[in-house]
Design a protein around this motif. Structure first.
Motif, PDB file in Angstrom:
ATOM      1  N   VAL A 114      37.542  50.045  46.670  1.00 40.16           N
ATOM      2  CA  VAL A 114      38.574  49.015  46.765  1.00 40.16           C
ATOM      3  C   VAL A 114      38.575  48.370  48.143  1.00 40.16           C
ATOM      4  CG1 VAL A 114      41.052  48.558  46.665  1.00 40.16           C
ATOM      5  CG2 VAL A 114      40.005  50.111  45.006  1.00 40.16           C
ATOM      6  N   SER A 140      45.136  44.265  46.173  1.00 37.22           N
ATOM      7  CA  SER A 140      45.661  45.057  45.056  1.00 37.22           C
ATOM      8  C   SER A 140      46.747  44.310  44.301  1.00 37.22           C
ATOM      9  CB  SER A 140      46.196  46.402  45.562  1.00 37.22           C
ATOM     10  OG  SER A 140      45.157  47.168  46.140  1.00 37.22           O
ATOM     11  N   LYS A 154      46.426  43.356  40.318  1.00 34.39           N
ATOM     12  CA  LYS A 154      47.398  43.774  39.310  1.00 34.39           C
ATOM     13  C   LYS A 154      48.012  42.572  38.613  1.00 34.39           C
ATOM     14  CE  LYS A 154      51.241  46.946  38.521  1.00 34.39           C
ATOM     15  NZ  LYS A 154      52.143  47.948  39.137  1.00 34.39           N
ATOM     16  N   PRO A 167      46.507  48.396  38.505  1.00 38.54           N
ATOM     17  CA  PRO A 167      45.961  48.439  39.861  1.00 38.54           C
ATOM     18  C   PRO A 167      44.454  48.668  39.844  1.00 38.54           C
ATOM     19  CG  PRO A 167      47.053  50.506  39.346  1.00 38.54           C
ATOM     20  CD  PRO A 167      47.333  49.589  38.194  1.00 38.54           C
ATOM     21  N   PRO A 168      43.770  48.344  40.941  1.00 36.68           N
ATOM     22  CA  PRO A 168      42.317  48.572  41.000  1.00 36.68           C
ATOM     23  C   PRO A 168      41.929  50.022  40.746  1.00 36.68           C
ATOM     24  CG  PRO A 168      43.043  47.235  42.860  1.00 36.68           C
ATOM     25  CD  PRO A 168      44.269  47.697  42.170  1.00 36.68           C
ATOM     26  N   SER A 169      42.775  50.954  41.144  1.00 31.44           N
ATOM     27  CA  SER A 169      42.447  52.371  40.959  1.00 31.44           C
ATOM     28  C   SER A 169      42.281  52.728  39.485  1.00 31.44           C
ATOM     29  CB  SER A 169      43.535  53.247  41.583  1.00 31.44           C
ATOM     30  OG  SER A 169      44.804  52.932  41.023  1.00 31.44           O
TER      31      SER A 169
END
Length: 322
Positions: A280, A296, A300, A306-308
């Motif tokens: 990220v 982020s 979203k 989220p990127p995670s």
């Protein structure tokens, strides 16, 4: 530091077509005998194609589209829609993923199926386009795209490609699976190009914006240099328009404001790179963001997660399981 060449390409639509590179592909040489039928279940973002090299069949796509296919005809079923192929109405259509296949490798298999009557052959495949420009383009395709080698402006190239596919499918010589898969790749891209040239639906929206002399240049600049600190004013200046006229024209033709398009494009690139294992932190800078938090938030807003969450999907299987 070397200056970035911001000159747009002469052919923005051609640049978009350049991104039609297939990945996550699976191909199947199908030998059938009447009566026969199979169901191809819905599979995410795969585009399926079916080429009839001998015999005839009915293609029924979820949503109501029905098309009869004969020798020299090609059908594309985009958007991962489930569909059925059968020799005649009413024939049972078992799930193709549950039928026994003879695998040559993880991308190519042979299926033999049917009731022992009149024979037929098909070359089928499921393909994906990972680049965001390609996904944008494929998303515009109709639920079912049918091409006939005996008519239309595409007849010559379609006939030539189908003849080669038929020759390979008939004999299955050593290395035939390699030839079939590469010919199939070409066939799919050619079919999409033919649709762009012939269908009025391809003259509007995103494709229509690419064709516009000014807006197409702006989109190409965004595609080629997504990390550049673009503003409404700088893009307008690059295409020699006033800021207000450019903003109005972009929104009218492309269907969204230019800065919204820029953010969405960056986030589509980010998603693909996250799935490929990128971190990220490195993506934030690579796509023009000065902080991970700002990146982020934008991610979203576009993707709803989220990127995670996308990172956790990295490494999952990308090919249909047949």
């Amino acid at each position: 530091m070397t200056a970035i060449d911001l000159s747009p390409p002469a052919d923005p639509l051609g640049q978009a077509l350049h991104f039609l590179r297939l990945s996550g592909t699976f191909y199947c040489h199908t030998s059938v005998t009447e009566p026969w039928g199979v169901t191809v279940p819905a599979m995410g973002d795969y585009l399926w194609f079916h080429v009839v090299t001998s015999g005839r069949c009915l293609l029924e796509v979820d949503g109501g589209d029905v098309q009869e296919l004969g020798p020299g005809q090609l059908a594309l079923v985009p958007h991962g829609r489930g569909h059925r192929l059968r020799s005649e109405p009413g024939v049972a259509v078992p799930d193709v993923t549950q039928l026994p296949h003879e695998y040559f490798d993880d991308r190519y298999a042979v299926l033999r199926h049917g009731g022992g009557g009149a024979p037929g052959t098909l070359v089928c495949g499921g393909v994906r386009f990972d680049h965001p420009a390609a996904r944008e383009l494929v998303a515009l395709l109709p639920r079912l795209l049918h091409l006939d080698a005996s008519r239309g402006t595409e007849a010559q190239w379609l006939q030539a490609t189908l003849q080669l596919i038929t020759a390979e499918a008939t004999t299955l010589r050593p290395g035939g699976e390699t030839v079939l898969t590469r010919l199939s790749d070409i066939l799919v891209v050619q079919a999409i190009r033919a649709w762009i040239e012939a269908d009025p639906a391809a003259q509007t929206g995103w494709l229509g914006a690419l064709r516009d002399p000014k807006i197409g240049q702006a989109i190409s600049l965004i595609h080629r240099h997504p990390a550049h600190p673009w503003t409404l004013a700088s893009l307008a200046a690059e295409v020699a328009m006033s800021r207000s006229a450019f903003a109005a024209r972009f929104t009218e033709i492309a269907g969204e404001p230019v800065m919204a398009y820029l953010t969405r494009w960056r986030m589509h690139l980010a998603r693909e790179q996250l799935l490929d294992g990128a971190a990220v932190g490195e993506l934030a800078g690579r796509l023009g963001y000065h902080s991970i938090a700002a990146f982020s938030r934008a991610f979203k807003r576009v993707h709803g997660m989220p990127p995670s969450a996308i990172r956790r999907q990295a490494g999952q299987p990308g090919s249909p399981s047949i």
